[in-house]
Write an enzyme that holds these catalytic residues in place. Structure first.
Site, PDB file in Angstrom:
ATOM      1  N   CYS A 128       0.809  -1.224   0.000  1.00  0.00           N
ATOM      2  CA  CYS A 128       0.000   0.000   0.000  1.00  0.00           C
ATOM      3  C   CYS A 128       0.846   1.280   0.000  1.00  0.00           C
ATOM      4  CB  CYS A 128      -0.949   0.001   1.195  1.00  0.00           C
ATOM      5  SG  CYS A 128      -0.160  -0.445   2.762  1.00  0.00           S
ATOM      6  N   HIS A 137      -2.991   6.375   4.453  1.00  0.00           N
ATOM      7  CA  HIS A 137      -1.580   6.419   4.842  1.00  0.00           C
ATOM      8  C   HIS A 137      -0.952   7.724   4.359  1.00  0.00           C
ATOM      9  CE1 HIS A 137      -2.023   2.364   5.990  1.00  0.00           C
ATOM     10  NE2 HIS A 137      -1.361   1.745   5.025  1.00  0.00           N
TER      11      HIS A 137
END
Length: 330
Positions: free
Chosen positions: A131, A238
């Protein structure tokens, strides 16, 4: 565009459910769709395009019976190692979200905006990157192409949804004052400089994934890369602080221009008006956001960037679906 029978492995999990939502949103044409999950979830029904689709147990027998053209896999690495090669052996192309096949030199590791041209019709396994790596290579690619890159320093600030429902639960329970049941230490009101297992070199697996996957995606083993990955008490999205040392000189105007022109990237960089990417504004968005773009004055050709993206969408499910779109349009 290919008219396909699509399978979703791990359809009832966080990433699998997001894949299904994205297939609806993006109106990808399908001949048929089949959902697979554990025995515990088998028999439940998932709504899709006005129908209720019954979830099948993930077994080799059920996969073979389904006769899939393409499968999107949201399985963990151990299950992926069992079911992905088998499914590929049936002639199905599998786009896998786990870490199981990412560093296999025979398997392409794809972020469509960056190296989507590496996909061919003959692929049977296509790997989806980590990710944080996905969102980081999107702003790095135009910098690499225009100015070259010598060295990259990653510092990640990764949300609890990166750990799935267990991470989210630890955050919610921790805010209530309850002890963690998943993380080794409390995550509420805390930072954990520890994502995945520690290795003999003192780095975690997560940190080394970023190092090795970035080199593979950009196609350059000469890059000097280091990383520190930190879990933060945020539900979704994130963030990554990226420090880049380039080979060529640049002006900041040139850097901003190449970032603004790159597909899938949104520049939010107006510090005079306190505009910069934040996780609270990124959740649910498809793009990668970049800001705090400034020269690193400690070296000759250095750039600092702040990069934020929804880790379940672009960092996992969306990137997988974008790979699917590339593949069926070959």
């Amino acid at each position: 565009m290919k008219d396909i029978h699509l399978g979703i492995f791990g359809a009832t999990g966080l990433v699998g459910q997001t894949m299904i939502s994205l297939l609806e949103e993006r109106k990808i044409p399908l001949k048929n769709i089949s959902f697979f999950a554990s025995a515990r979830s088998a028999g439940t029904k998932i709504p899709f395009r006005g129908k209720e689709i019954e979830v099948l147990e993930l077994t080799k027998e059920n996969i073979e019976k389904a006769g899939l053209d393409v499968a999107l896999s949201a399985l963990d690495s151990d299950l992926a190692k069992e079911f992905v090669p088998y499914t590929a052996s049936l002639g199905t192309t599998v786009i896998d979200n786990s870490s199981a096949f990412r560093m296999d030199p025979e398997i392409p590791l794809i972020v469509p905006e960056v190296n989507g041209d590496k996909i061919t019709e003959d692929e049977r396994i296509i790997a989806n990157p980590n990710c944080s790596t996905i969102q980081s290579v999107v702003p790095l690619k135009p910098i690499y192409d225009h100015f070259g890159i010598k060295r990259i320093i990653f510092s990640t600030y990764q949300s609890t949804s990166g750990s799935g429902v267990n991470g989210l639960k630890d955050l919610e329970e921790g805010i209530k004052g309850n002890p963690p049941s998943f993380y080794p230490h409390p995550i509420a009101y805390n930072l954990l400089p520890h994502i995945d297992d520690f290795l003999d070199n003192g780095y975690t697996k997560e940190e080394m994934k970023m190092v090795n996957e970035t080199k593979k995606i950009l196609g350059d083993d000469t890059l000097g890369i280091t990383a520190t990955a930190v879990r933060v008490p945020v539900r979704h999205s994130h963030s990554v602080s990226i420090n880049v040392e380039t080979k060529k000189s640049f002006t900041m105007e040139e850097v901003r221009k190449v970032l603004e022109d790159f597909p899938g990237l949104i520049v939010q960089d107006d510090v005079a008006n306190l505009v910069y990417p934040m996780t609270i504004n990124t959740e649910g968005k498809d793009e990668v956001f970049v800001g705090r773009i400034r020269r690193d004055e400690s070296i000759e050709n250095g750039i600092n960037l702040w990069c934020t993206a929804d880790n379940i969408r672009k960092g996992a499910a969306l990137n997988t679906v974008q790979i699917l779109e590339k593949y069926i349009n070959l």
